[in-house]
Design a protein around this motif. Structure first.
Motif, PDB file in Angstrom:
ATOM      1  N   GLN A   7      14.013  19.471  22.239  1.00  0.00           N
ATOM      2  CA  GLN A   7      13.556  18.284  22.936  1.00  0.00           C
ATOM      3  C   GLN A   7      12.044  18.203  22.985  1.00  0.00           C
ATOM      4  O   GLN A   7      11.471  17.125  22.975  1.00  0.00           O
ATOM      5  N   GLY A   8      11.402  19.403  23.050  1.00  0.00           N
ATOM      6  CA  GLY A   8       9.947  19.367  23.165  1.00  0.00           C
ATOM      7  C   GLY A   8       9.243  19.286  21.839  1.00  0.00           C
ATOM      8  O   GLY A   8       8.022  19.249  21.790  1.00  0.00           O
ATOM      9  N   ALA A   9       9.986  19.297  20.737  1.00  0.00           N
ATOM     10  CA  ALA A   9       9.335  19.275  19.440  1.00  0.00           C
ATOM     11  C   ALA A   9       8.835  17.894  19.113  1.00  0.00           C
ATOM     12  O   ALA A   9       9.427  16.887  19.477  1.00  0.00           O
ATOM     13  N   ALA A  10       7.748  17.863  18.395  1.00  0.00           N
ATOM     14  CA  ALA A  10       7.195  16.567  18.000  1.00  0.00           C
ATOM     15  C   ALA A  10       8.079  15.938  16.935  1.00  0.00           C
ATOM     16  O   ALA A  10       8.647  16.621  16.090  1.00  0.00           O
ATOM     17  N   PRO A  11       8.239  14.649  16.962  1.00  0.00           N
ATOM     18  CA  PRO A  11       9.081  13.996  15.957  1.00  0.00           C
ATOM     19  C   PRO A  11       8.469  14.120  14.586  1.00  0.00           C
ATOM     20  O   PRO A  11       7.253  14.199  14.433  1.00  0.00           O
ATOM     21  N   ALA A  12       9.345  14.129  13.592  1.00  0.00           N
ATOM     22  CA  ALA A  12       8.849  14.213  12.225  1.00  0.00           C
ATOM     23  C   ALA A  12       8.100  12.945  11.876  1.00  0.00           C
ATOM     24  O   ALA A  12       8.461  11.843  12.288  1.00  0.00           O
ATOM     25  N   ALA A  13       7.026  13.128  11.126  1.00  0.00           N
ATOM     26  CA  ALA A  13       6.222  11.974  10.741  1.00  0.00           C
ATOM     27  C   ALA A  13       7.005  11.113   9.770  1.00  0.00           C
ATOM     28  O   ALA A  13       7.735  11.612   8.912  1.00  0.00           O
ATOM     29  N   PRO A  14       6.881   9.807   9.899  1.00  0.00           N
ATOM     30  CA  PRO A  14       7.606   8.925   8.975  1.00  0.00           C
ATOM     31  C   PRO A  14       7.124   9.104   7.556  1.00  0.00           C
ATOM     32  O   PRO A  14       5.956   9.377   7.318  1.00  0.00           O
ATOM     33  N   ALA A  15       8.034   8.984   6.644  1.00  0.00           N
ATOM     34  CA  ALA A  15       7.670   9.155   5.243  1.00  0.00           C
ATOM     35  C   ALA A  15       6.800   7.993   4.781  1.00  0.00           C
ATOM     36  O   ALA A  15       6.962   6.847   5.182  1.00  0.00           O
ATOM     37  N   ALA A  16       5.852   8.356   3.927  1.00  0.00           N
ATOM     38  CA  ALA A  16       4.966   7.322   3.383  1.00  0.00           C
ATOM     39  C   ALA A  16       5.738   6.456   2.404  1.00  0.00           C
ATOM     40  O   ALA A  16       6.502   6.948   1.583  1.00  0.00           O
ATOM     41  N   SER A  17       5.528   5.153   2.505  1.00  0.00           N
ATOM     42  CA  SER A  17       6.218   4.224   1.597  1.00  0.00           C
ATOM     43  C   SER A  17       5.189   3.399   0.846  1.00  0.00           C
ATOM     44  O   SER A  17       4.426   2.667   1.442  1.00  0.00           O
ATOM     45  N   ALA A  18       5.132   3.600  -0.419  1.00  0.00           N
ATOM     46  CA  ALA A  18       4.175   2.857  -1.228  1.00  0.00           C
ATOM     47  C   ALA A  18       4.620   1.401  -1.354  1.00  0.00           C
ATOM     48  O   ALA A  18       5.812   1.109  -1.445  1.00  0.00           O
ATOM     49  N   PRO A  35       1.401  -3.144   3.917  1.00  0.00           N
ATOM     50  CA  PRO A  35       1.689  -1.908   4.649  1.00  0.00           C
ATOM     51  C   PRO A  35       2.209  -2.214   6.046  1.00  0.00           C
ATOM     52  O   PRO A  35       1.762  -3.159   6.698  1.00  0.00           O
ATOM     53  N   ALA A  36       3.163  -1.407   6.490  1.00  0.00           N
ATOM     54  CA  ALA A  36       3.762  -1.609   7.813  1.00  0.00           C
ATOM     55  C   ALA A  36       3.271  -0.601   8.844  1.00  0.00           C
ATOM     56  O   ALA A  36       3.481  -0.800  10.037  1.00  0.00           O
ATOM     57  N   THR A  37       2.647   0.465   8.387  1.00  0.00           N
ATOM     58  CA  THR A  37       2.144   1.489   9.300  1.00  0.00           C
ATOM     59  C   THR A  37       0.785   1.950   8.822  1.00  0.00           C
ATOM     60  O   THR A  37       0.363   1.659   7.685  1.00  0.00           O
ATOM     61  N   LEU A  38       0.088   2.696   9.682  1.00  0.00           N
ATOM     62  CA  LEU A  38      -1.212   3.243   9.287  1.00  0.00           C
ATOM     63  C   LEU A  38      -1.058   4.263   8.161  1.00  0.00           C
ATOM     64  O   LEU A  38      -1.926   4.393   7.305  1.00  0.00           O
ATOM     65  N   ARG A  39       0.092   4.946   8.136  1.00  0.00           N
ATOM     66  CA  ARG A  39       0.324   5.897   7.034  1.00  0.00           C
ATOM     67  C   ARG A  39       0.434   5.157   5.706  1.00  0.00           C
ATOM     68  O   ARG A  39      -0.030   5.655   4.670  1.00  0.00           O
ATOM     69  N   ARG A  74     -10.008   5.311  -2.846  1.00  0.00           N
ATOM     70  CA  ARG A  74     -10.958   5.051  -1.759  1.00  0.00           C
ATOM     71  C   ARG A  74     -10.969   6.284  -0.855  1.00  0.00           C
ATOM     72  O   ARG A  74     -10.516   6.268   0.290  1.00  0.00           O
ATOM     73  N   MET A  75     -11.448   7.410  -1.387  1.00  0.00           N
ATOM     74  CA  MET A  75     -11.270   8.696  -0.733  1.00  0.00           C
ATOM     75  C   MET A  75     -11.990   8.774   0.615  1.00  0.00           C
ATOM     76  O   MET A  75     -11.446   9.265   1.598  1.00  0.00           O
ATOM     77  N   ARG A  76     -13.230   8.282   0.669  1.00  0.00           N
ATOM     78  CA  ARG A  76     -13.975   8.402   1.926  1.00  0.00           C
ATOM     79  C   ARG A  76     -13.295   7.632   3.032  1.00  0.00           C
ATOM     80  O   ARG A  76     -13.110   8.136   4.140  1.00  0.00           O
ATOM     81  N   LEU A  77     -12.863   6.396   2.740  1.00  0.00           N
ATOM     82  CA  LEU A  77     -12.194   5.585   3.741  1.00  0.00           C
ATOM     83  C   LEU A  77     -10.816   6.163   4.078  1.00  0.00           C
ATOM     84  O   LEU A  77     -10.375   6.137   5.240  1.00  0.00           O
ATOM     85  N   ALA A  78     -10.144   6.729   3.085  1.00  0.00           N
ATOM     86  CA  ALA A  78      -8.836   7.349   3.333  1.00  0.00           C
ATOM     87  C   ALA A  78      -8.976   8.538   4.288  1.00  0.00           C
ATOM     88  O   ALA A  78      -8.131   8.754   5.167  1.00  0.00           O
ATOM     89  N   VAL A  79     -10.051   9.325   4.141  1.00  0.00           N
ATOM     90  CA  VAL A  79     -10.300  10.461   5.040  1.00  0.00           C
ATOM     91  C   VAL A  79     -10.529   9.966   6.465  1.00  0.00           C
ATOM     92  O   VAL A  79     -10.010  10.542   7.435  1.00  0.00           O
ATOM     93  N   ASP A  80     -11.306   8.898   6.610  1.00  0.00           N
ATOM     94  CA  ASP A  80     -11.540   8.337   7.950  1.00  0.00           C
ATOM     95  C   ASP A  80     -10.237   7.860   8.581  1.00  0.00           C
ATOM     96  O   ASP A  80      -9.983   8.082   9.774  1.00  0.00           O
ATOM     97  N   VAL A  81      -9.411   7.193   7.805  1.00  0.00           N
ATOM     98  CA  VAL A  81      -8.138   6.698   8.329  1.00  0.00           C
ATOM     99  C   VAL A  81      -7.254   7.861   8.789  1.00  0.00           C
ATOM    100  O   VAL A  81      -6.587   7.802   9.816  1.00  0.00           O
TER     101      VAL A  81
END
Length: 548
Positions: free
Chosen positions: A408-419, A427-431, A442-449
Motif C-alpha cells: 500500500q505504501g509503494a509508489a505507483p508505477a510510472a505510466p508507460a511513455a506513448s509516442a 501528447p496527453a501527459t508530461l511524460r 531537443r536534449m536541453r529542453l528534455a532534461v529540464d522537463v
C-alpha cells in the motif's frame, strides 16, 4: 654413640642435561632440511658456479629453519673437508674443525647476534669495525643476525654502506619473521630466500623418524595431529611431540591420537563428524547435546566451530577433486568428506562456510561462548530448512511462485511513455512531452522537463506548471514554441503558485524504489539474505511476468 650425622648415600653425579627435541634434531646438513628444496637448489648452484652473494636474507614463519639454514650456509662456505683441502660445498662434511666449531657455536669467525637484544647503532658499529679485519682461521667471516627487523633505524642506516660494499672475506646472513619491517634499502642489498611452511605430510614423516630415533611408539594419527597443530613449523611440532612423549610416559608408553587430542584440547574428530552430520540432518536437539558433551570434556567452543569450518573446507576441496591423501587426515575422515562432497552442492557448502565463519567470529568475542555457539549452530540448522534460492528463482520464472503484490505504501508505477501516432499526435501527459522532445534531439529542453517541471494541470491546449520551485523565466515560452513545432497545434504554458505532481525524475526514482522493495520481499532474495548475513542486493534483472 657417635655424634656424627648420617647423611645417607653420597650424591650421584648427574648425567648430561636433557636436550629438547627441537634442539637435538636441528638439521646438520641441507639434506636434513625438510620442505625447502627450491632454496637448497639455488644455493647449491651458486656454490658450484662461485656466484655467492655477499648478503642473504632468510624470511618465513617461526620454526621453519631460518637460523638453522644460516648456520648451514656458514658451514657450507667454510668447510675444508676431512682432509683439510676442500672448498665451499653444499654438502659440508661435518667432521672438519670449522664444521664442528660452527655446529657447536664456538667458531671465532662465525658471529651470531640477536637483534632483539642488540638493537642500537653501537652494536652495528662494532660489527662494522670488526668486519675490516680478515678472518682468523676460516675462509669467510660470517655475521648471522637473527630477528634483524628489530634493529633501530639508525642501526639499519649505519649498516647500509658496509652491506653494499663489504670486504671480500665477509658474508652477512639475516633472519626475520617480519620482512615487511626491514627497510627497502636493506632488502635491495640482499639475496632473499622465503622459507615456506612445511607441509603436514612432510612434518608427520619427520616426526615418525624422530619417534623411532627416540625409541617411542607413536600412532600415525597422533603424528598427523601433531603435524597439523604445528602449522608448518618444525620447531613447534617437535615441541608438541616432546610434550606428547612425556605424556605417553605417564599413560603407558605409546603416543596415541586420543592422548594428543586431550593434551592439545582439540575437538574429537569423530565427535565433530557426528555433529556435522546432525547439522545436515537438521537435528537441533542432537547437535546441541553433542556440543555440550564436548564442552563438558573441556573443549573450547571456538575450537568446535574451527573444526567444523575445517570440515566444510575439506569437503569443498574433495568436491573439486583435490587430493587429500597428504593432509594428515585419517582414512575414515577422508571417507566422510567424500560422502559429504557428493551429497552437498557448491552453494550449500558456501552457505555452510559463511554461517559457520560468522558463528566462529561471534563465539571468539562473546561474553557467553557456549551459549553463542549453540545459537550459531541453531542458525545453521534453521538456514538449512529455508528454500533453495536457485529453485525459487526457477519457480518464479515459471510462474510456480506468485510474485508479491505492490504494498500500500509503494509508489505507483510510472505510466508507460506513448509516442504520438499519425492519428493522435497530441501528447496527453508530461511524460509524452518528454518523449517527443527526446526523440527530436531537443536534449536541453528534455532534461529540464524531466528534472524541473511539476504539473498542476495538463489538458490541451493548456499546461499549468507549478512555480513554487523556481524555473528559468523563458522556459514556459520555449516549451510552448517547441510543442507547436512538434504537434502543429498552438499550446499555452502558464505558471501557478500551486504544488504540482512530482517531477518525472522523482516518479521514476519512486517506481525504482518500489520495484527494489518488491524484489527484496521475494522468497528467493529473502532466503539469500538470510543465508548470508551482511549481504546486499547490488543489482537485479526482472524475469518475465514480474510486477512491482
Amino acid at each position: 654413640m657417635s655424634d656424627s650425622l648420617d647423611l645417607g648415600e653420597p650424591p650421584q653425579p648427574k648425567g648430561a642435561a636433557y636436550r629438547v627435541l627441537a634442539r637435538k634434531y636441528r638439521p646438520q646438513t641441507f639434506r636434513e632440511l625438510i620442505g625447502q628444496d627450491a632454496m637448497v637448489t639455488t644455493l647449491a648452484n651458486a656454490i658450484k658456479r662461485d656466484r655467492l652473494a655477499h648478503a642473504f636474507l632468510l624470511t618465513g614463519v617461526r620454526g621453519v629453519g631460518k637460523t638453522s639454514t644460516a648456520r648451514l650456509i656458514a658451514k657450507a662456505l667454510n668447510c675444508i673437508g676431512p682432509d683439510g683441502q676442500g672448498g665451499p660445498t653444499i654438502d659440508p662434511c661435518g667432521v672438519c674443525e670449522p664444521c664442528r666449531a660452527i655446529a657447536e657455536g664456538r667458531h671465532i669467525d662465525v658471529i651470531e647476534m640477536d637483534a632483539a637484544s642488540h638493537t642500537g647503532i653501537d652494536d652495528i658499529r662494532e660489527i662494522i669495525e670488526a668486519s675490516r679485519y680478515a678472518a682468523v682461521s676460516a675462509r669467510y667471516k660470517i655475521y648471522i643476525i637473527d630477528e634483524v627487523h628489530m634493529l633501530s633505524k639508525a642501526a639499519f642506516n649505519g649498516l647500509l654502506k658496509t652491506l653494499e660494499e663489504p670486504p671480500g672475506h665477509v658474508k652477512f646472513l639475516f633472519a626475520t619473521t617480519e620482512v615487511n619491517k626491514v627497510p627497502v634499502t636493506v632488502l635491495s642489498r640482499c639475496q632473499r630466500f622465503d622459507l615456506k611452511r612445511i607441509p603436514a605430510d612432510l612434518l608427520a614423516g619427520h616426526f615418525a623418524e624422530v619417534s623411532r630415533a627416540e625409541g617411542v611408539e607413536a600412532e600415525p594419527d597422533a603424528l598427523a595431529l601433531v603435524a597439523r597443530a604445528a602449522e608448518g613449523s618444525a620447531r613447534d611440532g617437535l615441541s608438541i611431540l616432546d610434550q606428547a612423549i612425556a605424556h605417553a610416559g605417564i599413560e603407558g608408553g605409546a603416543v596415541t591420537a586420543d592422548a594428543v587430542r586431550d593434551m592439545l584440547g582439540l575437538s574429537d574428530r569423530g565427535a565433530i563428524r557426528t555433529l556435522f552430520g546432525k547439522l545436515l540432518e537438521g537435528d537441533a536437539a542432537g547437535a546441541l547435546a553433542n556440543l555440550r558433551q564436548q564442552y563438558d570434556l573441556g573443549v573450547d567452543p571456538t575450537a568446535v566451530l574451527k573444526t567444523l569450518l575445517e570440515t566444510v573446507h575439506g569437503a569443498t576441496l574433495v568436491k573439486i577433486g583435490a587430493d587429500m591423501a597428504g593432509t594428515g587426515q585419517a582414512a575414515e575422515e577422508r571417507a566422510a568428506l567424500t560422502d559429504w562432497a557428493t551429497a552437498l552442492s557448491f552453494p550449500a557448502l558456501h552457505r555452510l562456510w559463511q554461517l559457520l565463519l560468522k558463528g566462529h567470529d561471534e563465539v571468539a568475542r562473546a561474553a557467553l561462548p557456549i551459549e553463542t555457539a549453540e545459537m550459531a549452530l541453531l542458525r545453521v540448522i534453521h538456514a538449512s530448512s529455508l528454500p533453495d534460492p536457485g529453485e525459487l528463482a526457477r519457480q518464479i520464472a515459471s510462474g510456480g511462485v506468485p510474485a508479491p503484490a505492490t504494498g500500500q505504501g509503494a509508489a505507483p508505477a510510472a505510466p508507460a511513455a506513448s509516442a504520438p501516432t499519425a492519428e493522435a499526435v497530441l501528447p496527453a501527459t508530461l511524460r509524452d512531452v518528454h518523449t517527443l522532445l527526446d526523440a527530436s534531439d531537443r536534449m536541453r529542453l528534455a532534461v529540464d522537463v524531466w528534472h524541473r517541471l511539476r504539473v498542476v494541470s495538463f489538458a490541451f491546449p493548456e499546461i499549468i506548471l507549478s512555480n513554487l520551485t523556481p524555473l528559468p523565466a523563458d522556459l514556459p515560452k520555449e516549451l510552448a514554441a517547441e510543442l507547436r513545432v512538434l504537434t502543429g497545434k498552438t499550446w499555452k504554458v502558464t505558471l501557478s503558485p500551486t504544488a504540482g505532481d512530482p517531477t518525472l525524475a522523482e516518479q521514476s526514482a519512486a517506481a525504482e524504489e518500489a520495484t527494489r522493495a518488491a524484489v527484496l520481499a521475494t522468497p528467493m532474495v529473502a532466503a539469500a539474505l538470510a543465508a548470508f548475513p551482511g549481504a546486499e542486493l547490488k543489482d537485479y534483472k526482472l524475469a518475465g511476468g514480474f510486477q512491482a
